[in-house]
Motif scaffolding. Structure first.
Motif, PDB file in Angstrom:
ATOM      1  N   ILE A 165     -12.226 116.266  -0.433  1.00 30.99           N
ATOM      2  CA  ILE A 165     -12.728 115.513  -0.680  1.00 30.99           C
ATOM      3  C   ILE A 165     -13.293 115.431  -1.571  1.00 30.99           C
ATOM      4  N   SER A 166     -13.804 116.385  -2.318  1.00 37.77           N
ATOM      5  CA  SER A 166     -15.121 116.260  -3.221  1.00 37.77           C
ATOM      6  C   SER A 166     -14.025 115.988  -4.334  1.00 37.77           C
ATOM      7  N   ASP A 167     -13.422 117.114  -4.834  1.00 34.83           N
ATOM      8  CA  ASP A 167     -12.426 117.110  -5.320  1.00 34.83           C
ATOM      9  C   ASP A 167     -11.555 116.156  -5.478  1.00 34.83           C
ATOM     10  N   ILE A 168     -11.067 115.463  -5.164  1.00 34.15           N
ATOM     11  CA  ILE A 168     -10.413 114.120  -5.011  1.00 34.15           C
ATOM     12  C   ILE A 168     -11.128 112.918  -5.390  1.00 34.15           C
ATOM     13  N   GLY A 169     -12.373 112.763  -4.911  1.00 33.74           N
ATOM     14  CA  GLY A 169     -13.200 111.811  -5.197  1.00 33.74           C
ATOM     15  C   GLY A 169     -13.874 112.472  -7.179  1.00 33.74           C
ATOM     16  N   THR A 170     -14.061 113.689  -7.281  1.00 31.46           N
ATOM     17  CA  THR A 170     -13.912 113.152  -9.175  1.00 31.46           C
ATOM     18  C   THR A 170     -12.608 113.778 -10.093  1.00 31.46           C
ATOM     19  N   GLU A 171     -11.717 114.299  -9.811  1.00 31.98           N
ATOM     20  CA  GLU A 171     -10.702 113.736 -10.312  1.00 31.98           C
ATOM     21  C   GLU A 171     -10.786 112.146 -10.126  1.00 31.98           C
ATOM     22  N   LEU A 172     -10.375 111.200  -9.193  1.00 31.29           N
ATOM     23  CA  LEU A 172     -10.128 109.914  -9.025  1.00 31.29           C
ATOM     24  C   LEU A 172     -12.036 108.749  -9.277  1.00 31.29           C
ATOM     25  N   ALA A 173     -12.903 109.619  -9.869  1.00 33.22           N
ATOM     26  CA  ALA A 173     -13.962 108.883 -10.140  1.00 33.22           C
ATOM     27  C   ALA A 173     -14.231 108.377  -8.608  1.00 33.22           C
ATOM     28  N   LEU A 174     -14.301 108.494  -7.678  1.00 31.88           N
ATOM     29  CA  LEU A 174     -14.519 106.999  -6.842  1.00 31.88           C
ATOM     30  C   LEU A 174     -15.393 108.505  -5.985  1.00 31.88           C
ATOM     31  N   SER A 175     -16.321 108.135  -5.640  1.00 31.91           N
ATOM     32  CA  SER A 175     -17.657 108.587  -4.218  1.00 31.91           C
ATOM     33  C   SER A 175     -16.653 109.288  -2.844  1.00 31.91           C
ATOM     34  N   ILE A 176     -17.306 109.901  -2.423  1.00 31.16           N
ATOM     35  CA  ILE A 176     -16.870 110.657  -1.511  1.00 31.16           C
ATOM     36  C   ILE A 176     -16.734 109.914   0.271  1.00 31.16           C
ATOM     37  N   ASN A 177     -17.266 108.724   0.087  1.00 30.61           N
ATOM     38  CA  ASN A 177     -17.454 107.971   1.484  1.00 30.61           C
ATOM     39  C   ASN A 177     -16.152 107.013   0.731  1.00 30.61           C
ATOM     40  N   THR A 178     -15.456 107.110  -1.005  1.00 30.17           N
ATOM     41  CA  THR A 178     -14.679 106.096  -0.405  1.00 30.17           C
ATOM     42  C   THR A 178     -13.363 106.736  -0.111  1.00 30.17           C
ATOM     43  N   ILE A 179     -13.304 107.898  -0.419  1.00 27.69           N
ATOM     44  CA  ILE A 179     -12.272 108.653  -0.537  1.00 27.69           C
ATOM     45  C   ILE A 179     -12.039 109.470   1.260  1.00 27.69           C
ATOM     46  N   SER A 180     -12.469 109.221   1.875  1.00 24.13           N
ATOM     47  CA  SER A 180     -12.992 109.981   3.758  1.00 24.13           C
ATOM     48  C   SER A 180     -12.354 108.335   4.264  1.00 24.13           C
ATOM     49  N   THR A 181     -12.833 106.603   3.283  1.00 21.87           N
ATOM     50  CA  THR A 181     -12.064 105.800   3.576  1.00 21.87           C
ATOM     51  C   THR A 181     -10.448 106.189   3.809  1.00 21.87           C
ATOM     52  N   TYR A 182     -10.048 106.327   2.807  1.00 30.86           N
ATOM     53  CA  TYR A 182      -8.673 106.411   2.384  1.00 30.86           C
ATOM     54  C   TYR A 182      -7.640 107.110   3.412  1.00 30.86           C
ATOM     55  N   LYS A 183      -9.013 108.615   3.663  1.00 30.62           N
ATOM     56  CA  LYS A 183      -7.715 109.985   4.403  1.00 30.62           C
ATOM     57  C   LYS A 183      -7.702 108.883   6.171  1.00 30.62           C
ATOM     58  N   ALA A 184      -9.230 108.693   6.102  1.00 32.54           N
ATOM     59  CA  ALA A 184      -9.276 108.315   7.702  1.00 32.54           C
ATOM     60  C   ALA A 184      -7.845 106.939   8.061  1.00 32.54           C
ATOM     61  N   ARG A 185      -7.713 105.753   6.517  1.00 32.61           N
ATOM     62  CA  ARG A 185      -6.035 105.496   6.727  1.00 32.61           C
ATOM     63  C   ARG A 185      -4.892 106.161   6.355  1.00 32.61           C
ATOM     64  N   ILE A 186      -4.550 107.238   6.056  1.00 37.88           N
ATOM     65  CA  ILE A 186      -3.667 107.915   5.347  1.00 37.88           C
ATOM     66  C   ILE A 186      -3.100 108.774   6.740  1.00 37.88           C
ATOM     67  N   MET A 187      -4.419 108.717   7.564  1.00 36.04           N
ATOM     68  CA  MET A 187      -4.009 109.695   9.369  1.00 36.04           C
ATOM     69  C   MET A 187      -3.839 108.978  10.015  1.00 36.04           C
ATOM     70  N   THR A 188      -4.124 107.431   9.778  1.00 41.39           N
ATOM     71  CA  THR A 188      -3.895 106.933  11.080  1.00 41.39           C
ATOM     72  C   THR A 188      -1.866 106.727  10.884  1.00 41.39           C
ATOM     73  N   LYS A 189      -1.697 105.617   9.678  1.00 38.19           N
ATOM     74  CA  LYS A 189      -0.555 105.257   9.099  1.00 38.19           C
ATOM     75  C   LYS A 189       0.610 106.329   9.447  1.00 38.19           C
ATOM     76  N   LEU A 190      -0.153 107.710   9.122  1.00 45.01           N
ATOM     77  CA  LEU A 190       0.713 108.898   9.870  1.00 45.01           C
ATOM     78  C   LEU A 190       0.781 109.729  10.863  1.00 45.01           C
ATOM     79  N   ASP A 191       0.270 109.271  11.600  1.00 44.87           N
ATOM     80  CA  ASP A 191      -0.543 109.693  13.170  1.00 44.87           C
ATOM     81  C   ASP A 191      -0.154 111.142  12.855  1.00 44.87           C
TER      82      ASP A 191
END
Length: 208
Positions: A165-191
């Motif tokens: 998560i921290s690496d992705i946040g750095t690469e995309l210039a987004l906060s860790i909380n934002t990446i965590s939110t995206y991750k939660a959405r992704i996992m929900t959509k993929l089940d």
């Protein structure tokens, strides 16, 4: 000819410039090293063509393409990327790009694509024709990842490559909380329940 070349790696830009200059020695080549710079420069109505990477710091390149098309610009856009991901190709063409080429095929394909798109046509390889046909004919039989937003798909690809998560946040210039939110959405959509499940899904569907 006035060409906007966008890539965040200087050596890659130099290689592409050399390739372009062999065919268009008098071309003026303007360089951008981020999606932010691309966004600022692409509005120049004197450009004849844009050649851009897909993954760069700043806003999503695909959103930059969508915006310039929404603003009415007809400038030909070639996306030249390391990613051979089929889903990326379909999304890019749908967004309004005129061509999608992988850097592996650049020496053979780039100049041919430039010549095509300068006549206001799309440069579509046989593989892309099949992908686009499948995408439009697929109807309601969408796979879970096809329901991702552009940013969700970008974050998904990075998780699928094993990044934290921290690496992705750095690469995309987004906060860790934002990446965590995206991750939660992704996992929900993929089940799915874990990072390893995301990686397994990505490999099972040829998305990495």
């Amino acid at each position: 000819m006035k060409i906007l070349l966008a890539d965040d790696h200087g050596m890659v830009r130099q290689g592409i410039k050399m390739l372009l200059k062999e065919t268009y020695p008098s071309a003026e080549i303007i360089e951008a090293n981020s999606a932010t710079a691309l966004q600022d420069l692409i509005a120049d109505d004197t450009l004849d063509i844009v050649i851009t990477d897909l993954q760069m710091p700043g806003p999503l390149v695909i959103d930059v393409i969508k915006k310039i098309r929404a603003d009415g610009s007809k400038v030909p856009i070639i996306v030249l990327t390391m990613s051979a991901i089929q889903q990326s190709a379909v999304r890019v063409i749908r967004a309004g790009a005129n061509a999608y080429i992988t850097k592996d095929n650049a020496p053979e394909e780039l100049i041919k694509a430039v010549q095509y798109v300068l006549t206001k046509r799309r440069y579509i390889t046989p593989e892309m024709t099949e992908l686009l046909a499948d995408a439009y004919v697929g109807g309601s039989d969408k796979l879970p990842h096809e329901n991702f937003s552009e940013r969700e798909f970008q974050v998904f690809q990075l998780f699928a490559k094993g990044k934290h998560i921290s690496d992705i946040g750095t690469e995309l210039a987004l906060s860790i909380n934002t990446i965590s939110t995206y991750k939660a959405r992704i996992m929900t959509k993929l089940d799915v329940k874990s990072n390893s499940d995301i990686i397994k899904y990505a490999y099972a569907h040829g998305l990495v």
